[in-house]
Design a protein around this motif. Structure first.
Motif, PDB file in Angstrom:
ATOM      1  N   UNK A  46       0.814  -1.213   0.000  1.00  0.00           N
ATOM      2  CA  UNK A  46       0.000   0.000   0.000  1.00  0.00           C
ATOM      3  C   UNK A  46       0.849   1.266   0.000  1.00  0.00           C
ATOM      4  N   UNK A  47       2.162   1.163   0.277  1.00  0.00           N
ATOM      5  CA  UNK A  47       3.019   2.340   0.234  1.00  0.00           C
ATOM      6  C   UNK A  47       3.442   2.604  -1.200  1.00  0.00           C
ATOM      7  N   UNK A  48       3.665   3.880  -1.572  1.00  0.00           N
ATOM      8  CA  UNK A  48       3.993   4.203  -2.970  1.00  0.00           C
ATOM      9  C   UNK A  48       5.200   3.452  -3.518  1.00  0.00           C
ATOM     10  N   UNK A  49       6.271   3.338  -2.717  1.00  0.00           N
ATOM     11  CA  UNK A  49       7.456   2.628  -3.216  1.00  0.00           C
ATOM     12  C   UNK A  49       7.166   1.148  -3.398  1.00  0.00           C
ATOM     13  N   UNK A  50       6.424   0.567  -2.460  1.00  0.00           N
ATOM     14  CA  UNK A  50       6.062  -0.844  -2.591  1.00  0.00           C
ATOM     15  C   UNK A  50       5.211  -1.088  -3.818  1.00  0.00           C
ATOM     16  N   UNK A  51       4.277  -0.185  -4.069  1.00  0.00           N
ATOM     17  CA  UNK A  51       3.428  -0.307  -5.261  1.00  0.00           C
ATOM     18  C   UNK A  51       4.283  -0.162  -6.518  1.00  0.00           C
ATOM     19  N   UNK A  52       5.201   0.816  -6.515  1.00  0.00           N
ATOM     20  CA  UNK A  52       6.050   1.066  -7.674  1.00  0.00           C
ATOM     21  C   UNK A  52       6.917  -0.141  -8.012  1.00  0.00           C
ATOM     22  N   UNK A 106      10.266   0.979 -14.154  1.00  0.00           N
ATOM     23  CA  UNK A 106      11.012   1.385 -15.338  1.00  0.00           C
ATOM     24  C   UNK A 106      10.183   2.293 -16.244  1.00  0.00           C
ATOM     25  N   UNK A 107       8.893   2.018 -16.369  1.00  0.00           N
ATOM     26  CA  UNK A 107       8.042   2.888 -17.167  1.00  0.00           C
ATOM     27  C   UNK A 107       7.939   4.275 -16.534  1.00  0.00           C
ATOM     28  N   UNK A 108       7.956   4.334 -15.197  1.00  0.00           N
ATOM     29  CA  UNK A 108       7.893   5.643 -14.542  1.00  0.00           C
ATOM     30  C   UNK A 108       9.121   6.478 -14.888  1.00  0.00           C
ATOM     31  N   UNK A 109      10.318   5.842 -14.867  1.00  0.00           N
ATOM     32  CA  UNK A 109      11.528   6.571 -15.261  1.00  0.00           C
ATOM     33  C   UNK A 109      11.369   7.137 -16.665  1.00  0.00           C
ATOM     34  N   UNK A 110      10.975   6.267 -17.587  1.00  0.00           N
ATOM     35  CA  UNK A 110      10.850   6.695 -18.971  1.00  0.00           C
ATOM     36  C   UNK A 110       9.823   7.793 -19.154  1.00  0.00           C
ATOM     37  N   UNK A 111       8.679   7.656 -18.481  1.00  0.00           N
ATOM     38  CA  UNK A 111       7.616   8.647 -18.632  1.00  0.00           C
ATOM     39  C   UNK A 111       8.065  10.022 -18.143  1.00  0.00           C
ATOM     40  N   UNK A 112       8.697  10.067 -16.981  1.00  0.00           N
ATOM     41  CA  UNK A 112       9.171  11.347 -16.459  1.00  0.00           C
ATOM     42  C   UNK A 112      10.304  11.906 -17.316  1.00  0.00           C
ATOM     43  N   UNK A 113      11.163  11.009 -17.827  1.00  0.00           N
ATOM     44  CA  UNK A 113      12.267  11.456 -18.680  1.00  0.00           C
ATOM     45  C   UNK A 113      11.765  12.017 -20.006  1.00  0.00           C
ATOM     46  N   UNK A 143       1.790  11.424 -19.604  1.00  0.00           N
ATOM     47  CA  UNK A 143       2.799  11.113 -18.595  1.00  0.00           C
ATOM     48  C   UNK A 143       2.218  11.205 -17.198  1.00  0.00           C
ATOM     49  N   UNK A 144       1.455  12.258 -16.924  1.00  0.00           N
ATOM     50  CA  UNK A 144       0.863  12.429 -15.589  1.00  0.00           C
ATOM     51  C   UNK A 144      -0.098  11.289 -15.286  1.00  0.00           C
ATOM     52  N   UNK A 145      -0.929  10.945 -16.247  1.00  0.00           N
ATOM     53  CA  UNK A 145      -1.872   9.845 -16.037  1.00  0.00           C
ATOM     54  C   UNK A 145      -1.138   8.529 -15.827  1.00  0.00           C
ATOM     55  N   UNK A 146      -0.102   8.278 -16.651  1.00  0.00           N
ATOM     56  CA  UNK A 146       0.652   7.035 -16.535  1.00  0.00           C
ATOM     57  C   UNK A 146       1.356   6.946 -15.185  1.00  0.00           C
ATOM     58  N   UNK A 147       1.960   8.049 -14.749  1.00  0.00           N
ATOM     59  CA  UNK A 147       2.657   8.055 -13.463  1.00  0.00           C
ATOM     60  C   UNK A 147       1.698   7.737 -12.327  1.00  0.00           C
ATOM     61  N   UNK A 148       0.494   8.267 -12.404  1.00  0.00           N
ATOM     62  CA  UNK A 148      -0.519   7.981 -11.379  1.00  0.00           C
ATOM     63  C   UNK A 148      -0.845   6.483 -11.339  1.00  0.00           C
ATOM     64  N   UNK A 157       1.854   4.398  -9.649  1.00  0.00           N
ATOM     65  CA  UNK A 157       1.993   4.642  -8.210  1.00  0.00           C
ATOM     66  C   UNK A 157       0.752   4.257  -7.407  1.00  0.00           C
ATOM     67  N   UNK A 158      -0.227   3.652  -8.076  1.00  0.00           N
ATOM     68  CA  UNK A 158      -1.450   3.235  -7.386  1.00  0.00           C
ATOM     69  C   UNK A 158      -1.725   1.760  -7.653  1.00  0.00           C
ATOM     70  N   UNK A 159      -2.432   1.068  -6.736  1.00  0.00           N
ATOM     71  CA  UNK A 159      -2.669  -0.371  -6.920  1.00  0.00           C
ATOM     72  C   UNK A 159      -3.517  -0.671  -8.140  1.00  0.00           C
ATOM     73  N   UNK A 160      -3.474  -1.905  -8.579  1.00  0.00           N
ATOM     74  CA  UNK A 160      -4.311  -2.365  -9.687  1.00  0.00           C
ATOM     75  C   UNK A 160      -5.789  -2.196  -9.348  1.00  0.00           C
ATOM     76  N   UNK A 161      -6.580  -1.877 -10.345  1.00  0.00           N
ATOM     77  CA  UNK A 161      -8.019  -1.705 -10.128  1.00  0.00           C
ATOM     78  C   UNK A 161      -8.736  -3.003  -9.810  1.00  0.00           C
ATOM     79  N   UNK A 162      -8.201  -4.130 -10.338  1.00  0.00           N
ATOM     80  CA  UNK A 162      -8.884  -5.395 -10.180  1.00  0.00           C
ATOM     81  C   UNK A 162      -8.463  -6.139  -8.895  1.00  0.00           C
ATOM     82  N   UNK A 163      -7.622  -5.519  -8.095  1.00  0.00           N
ATOM     83  CA  UNK A 163      -7.226  -6.117  -6.830  1.00  0.00           C
ATOM     84  C   UNK A 163      -6.130  -7.151  -6.922  1.00  0.00           C
TER      85      UNK A 163
END
Length: 411
Positions: A12-18, A26-33, A394-399, A402-408
């Protein structure tokens, strides 16, 4: 009354989710870059155009632009995808969290240091490149072990691994340059990034996955993905690269004309006229159409050099490839993976469509810029357009990352 506790498989923590899956980090790095490195490039263009003062740089801006966009922006997406699917292709154990977390940290940190080296701290460039190379080698070791276990029986895995090896060699050359070796090594590193790393990986993944996706949704689809076309691509790309690096651009058409024919044949063999829906499939075929077009432009450029000794195309063919194909395919494929691995419907939404269509316009503007009497305003307009159309995606992808899967489900 008892309180339910979160499952350990769903952090449930952001780093754990990431770090719940390789592609997230890796996609987060690319998206922000995508935004950070293009913002730097936009400022570099404006400074060059208007003569504004610019911070001390470790290398010429154009070289840094090529390196940052290929090795620090697009390559993290490549690793996010391959660290996820490579073991599945080979039916072997997944890459451990410790491994992909190390790759994530080193490539992220290294990329930031390289950007800082271009923004006023040139002396730190070797440290950034060394960190990136270390992360690259950790990923190669993890994937290489699985390739050995598989005994190299999967042609797509072998092709992707070969491209990653060339990418590692490219970073090593850049590191040698940063430590005082010939500037020529930096140019070779950027050439390897385009024609030895990214294009072979992109085409290999398309070669395997596009017919697979199509066959799943198109009735009566005929799967065409012969191994010989993958081998032919490699041979011709290496010929293109060697001729270019050896200073024989006027003879590059020897490779570029066959590449144009090969890529056009492969695109038609995949039956793009059948892929009018769903949107997530259509965009892949539109992106792939840029491949034969790019090499038709490369061929025209080379023939012009052979016949007239000059070419007015400048960087148009390269940007047809890098923006038209690489960036367009990136939006389509990453959107598909991101949706599929987050429990979302496999469909193009409004924001992905804006990003994809915006990339088509950006590619056209940048390709035509070389024909303008005053190209600098057009170069800058293309860079700004890139930022505007990709920022919401990028903003949508980053979100999502950093958030859990919708399907649990975990991951």
């Amino acid at each position: 009354m008892t309180t339910a506790t979160p499952s350990p498989s769903r952090p449930t923590d952001p780093l754990g989710i990431l770090l719940a899956a390789p592609h997230r980090a890796m996609f987060l790095i690319g998206a922000l870059a995508l935004l950070a490195n293009m913002t730097w490039w936009t400022w570099a263009l404006l400074a060059a155009w208007h003569g504004w003062p610019f911070a001390a740089q470790a290398m010429p801006s154009a070289w840094a632009h090529g390196f940052l966009m290929q090795y620090a922006t697009l390559s993290p997406f490549v690793f996010g995808f391959l660290l996820t699917v490579f073991p599945r292709w080979l039916n072997l154990a997944e890459v451990s969290k410790r491994t992909y977390a190390a790759v994530f940290g080193l490539i992220l940190g290294g990329g930031l240091v390289v950007l800082a080296a271009q923004s006023g701290a040139p002396s730190i460039l070797p440290f950034g490149l060394a960190a990136m190379l270390a992360g690259w080698l950790i990923a190669l070791l993890a994937l290489g072990r699985r390739l050995v276990q598989n005994r190299g029986r999967d042609v797509w895995a072998v092709s992707c691994f070969a491209a990653l090896l060339l990418g590692a060699f490219g970073i090593a050359l850049a590191l040698a340059f940063a430590c005082g070796a010939s500037p020529r090594l930096m140019q070779v590193a950027n050439g390897l990034g385009t024609f030895g790393l990214l294009l072979p990986v992109y085409f290999t993944v398309a070669h395997r996955m596009v017919p697979f996706f199509s066959n799943n949704v198109i009735p009566g689809y005929r799967v065409v993905r012969p191994a010989w076309s993958l081998v032919a691509l490699w041979v011709l790309l290496l010929a293109h690269l060697l001729l270019d690096l050896a200073g024989f651009a006027a003879w590059r058409w020897i490779a570029d004309l066959p590449l144009t024919g090969l890529l056009l044949w492969q695109w038609l063999a995949w039956q793009p006229w059948k892929a009018r829906r769903p949107g997530l499939l259509t965009v892949l075929y539109v992106a792939l159409a840029w491949l034969p077009l790019s090499f038709a432009l490369f061929s025209a450029d080379s023939l012009s050099l052979a016949w007239h000794g000059t070419s007015g195309w400048a960087r148009a063919p390269l940007h047809a490839l890098t923006i038209g194909f690489f960036a367009s395919m990136l939006v389509g494929m990453v959107t598909r993976v991101t949706h599929g691995h987050s429990g979302r419907p496999l469909a193009m939404g409004t924001i992905p469509w804006i990003a994809f269509l915006g990339m088509q316009l950006t590619a056209i503007v940048r390709v035509l810029a070389d024909a303008a009497r005053q190209p600098w305003p057009v170069y800058t307009a293309a860079a700004i357009l890139w930022l505007l159309v990709l920022a919401p995606w990028v903003v949508r992808s980053a979100w999502i990352y950093l958030t859990p899967r919708r399907d649990g489900k975990p991951g």
